[in-house]
Design a protein around this motif. Structure first.
Motif, PDB file in Angstrom:
ATOM      1  N   ASN A 142       0.830  -1.203   0.000  1.00  0.00           N
ATOM      2  CA  ASN A 142       0.000   0.000   0.000  1.00  0.00           C
ATOM      3  C   ASN A 142       0.865   1.254   0.000  1.00  0.00           C
ATOM      4  O   ASN A 142       1.776   1.380   0.817  1.00  0.00           O
ATOM      5  N   PRO A 143       0.593   2.208  -0.901  1.00  0.00           N
ATOM      6  CA  PRO A 143       1.384   3.439  -0.926  1.00  0.00           C
ATOM      7  C   PRO A 143       0.937   4.402   0.173  1.00  0.00           C
ATOM      8  O   PRO A 143      -0.159   4.284   0.731  1.00  0.00           O
ATOM      9  N   TRP A 144       1.781   5.350   0.458  1.00  0.00           N
ATOM     10  CA  TRP A 144       1.487   6.393   1.442  1.00  0.00           C
ATOM     11  C   TRP A 144       0.594   7.445   0.802  1.00  0.00           C
ATOM     12  O   TRP A 144       0.908   8.001  -0.242  1.00  0.00           O
ATOM     13  N   ASN A 145      -0.549   7.732   1.426  1.00  0.00           N
ATOM     14  CA  ASN A 145      -1.487   8.729   0.908  1.00  0.00           C
ATOM     15  C   ASN A 145      -1.991   9.572   2.072  1.00  0.00           C
ATOM     16  O   ASN A 145      -2.936   9.192   2.763  1.00  0.00           O
ATOM     17  N   PRO A 146      -1.362  10.735   2.318  1.00  0.00           N
ATOM     18  CA  PRO A 146      -1.773  11.555   3.469  1.00  0.00           C
ATOM     19  C   PRO A 146      -3.046  12.342   3.251  1.00  0.00           C
ATOM     20  O   PRO A 146      -3.561  12.945   4.198  1.00  0.00           O
ATOM     21  N   ALA A 147      -3.562  12.381   2.020  1.00  0.00           N
ATOM     22  CA  ALA A 147      -4.763  13.173   1.722  1.00  0.00           C
ATOM     23  C   ALA A 147      -6.009  12.406   2.161  1.00  0.00           C
ATOM     24  O   ALA A 147      -6.770  11.893   1.327  1.00  0.00           O
ATOM     25  N   ILE A 148      -6.219  12.324   3.460  1.00  0.00           N
ATOM     26  CA  ILE A 148      -7.393  11.659   4.003  1.00  0.00           C
ATOM     27  C   ILE A 148      -8.155  12.643   4.873  1.00  0.00           C
ATOM     28  O   ILE A 148      -7.743  13.794   5.050  1.00  0.00           O
ATOM     29  N   ARG A 149      -9.267  12.201   5.410  1.00  0.00           N
ATOM     30  CA  ARG A 149     -10.094  13.046   6.264  1.00  0.00           C
ATOM     31  C   ARG A 149      -9.317  13.528   7.487  1.00  0.00           C
ATOM     32  O   ARG A 149      -8.504  12.795   8.039  1.00  0.00           O
ATOM     33  N   PRO A 150      -9.517  14.790   7.897  1.00  0.00           N
ATOM     34  CA  PRO A 150      -8.775  15.305   9.065  1.00  0.00           C
ATOM     35  C   PRO A 150      -9.015  14.465  10.305  1.00  0.00           C
ATOM     36  O   PRO A 150     -10.038  13.806  10.461  1.00  0.00           O
TER      37      PRO A 150
END
Length: 238
Positions: A142-150
């Motif tokens: 799984n790649p790193w994806n910081p664009a998630i819900r606060p």
């Protein structure tokens, strides 16, 4: 009365002393092995998250402060709990708070890797479960994806508001200097990689008139219109 019989009362025997020495040696080696395993796994996770400098994962306590920033928790809160856990009066409550903070941080990092929250149940297994959890994140596809819900605590005092060089600013994190402040400058990392878009015209404002055509240039007729007939030739002069 034989005082010699009480002279070494409570002192461990040679066998007990040897057992304690072996036990302390085992604990020491276990702590060293745990430190090496944890640091290696954190290094892999930091690399996926875009953290600059692999050395950050090998500095004791500091590596967990970096891990806290990736998990949207203020590193100063984690540092304060770690210091308080060494105080005899506060050690129990501070230690409990540190465990809760670590679970919150892991919850956010786990979500940024696209993993489901039940993976956090590995923490029930103690250090072994934590190593398994970190290994799944470090070696998973799984790649790193910081664009998630606060985070639910985004507006509280435990939210991360610090900016450290070499560590990506997480989306939604307040950045000193506004949208162009320090950070990596990419989308979701404290700025925009595409520059600042032009401001839209104010409501009700009249757009400026078009610029006049250059001198000596005749614009072509609009599409669908008939050009005017040529002028008749001039008659003979009398």
């Amino acid at each position: 009365m034989n005082y010699l019989a009480y002279s070494d009362y409570g002192a461990p025997s040679a066998g007990e002393a040897a057992f304690l020495a072996i036990a302390y040696l085992f604990l020491f080696l276990f702590a060293i092995a745990g430190y090496l395993i944890t640091s290696f796994l954190l290094m892999r996770i930091f690399d996926k998250a875009g953290v600059q400098g692999k050395w950050r994962a090998w500095v004791p306590l500091y590596n967990y402060l970096v891990f806290a920033k990736l998990g949207d928790v203020s590193p100063w809160v984690v540092l304060g709990l770690a210091v308080a856990s060494a105080i005899p009066i506060l050690n129990f409550l501070a230690g409990l708070g540190l465990v809760v903070a670590l679970i919150m941080i892991s919850y956010r990092v786990n979500a940024k890797f696209g993993r489901d929250w039940p993976l956090l149940l590995l923490f029930i297994l103690g250090p072994l479960g934590q190593w398994i959890f970190l290994a799944i994140l470090a070696f998973g596809s799984n790649p790193w994806n910081p664009a998630i819900r606060p985070a639910p605590w985004a507006n509280s005092f435990i939210a991360d508001k610090t900016v450290w060089n070499g560590i990506p600013v997480q989306p939604g994190q307040p950045v000193a200097g506004g949208p162009n402040g320090p950070g990596y400058g990419g989308p979701g990392y404290g700025g925009s990689a595409y520059g600042t878009p032009p401001a839209p015209p104010a409501s009700g404002a009249t757009p400026p008139p078009p610029a006049p055509p250059a001198q000596g240039f005749t614009p072509p007729p609009a599409s669908g219109t008939t050009p005017p007939p040529p002028a008749p030739p001039a008659g003979p002069r009398v």
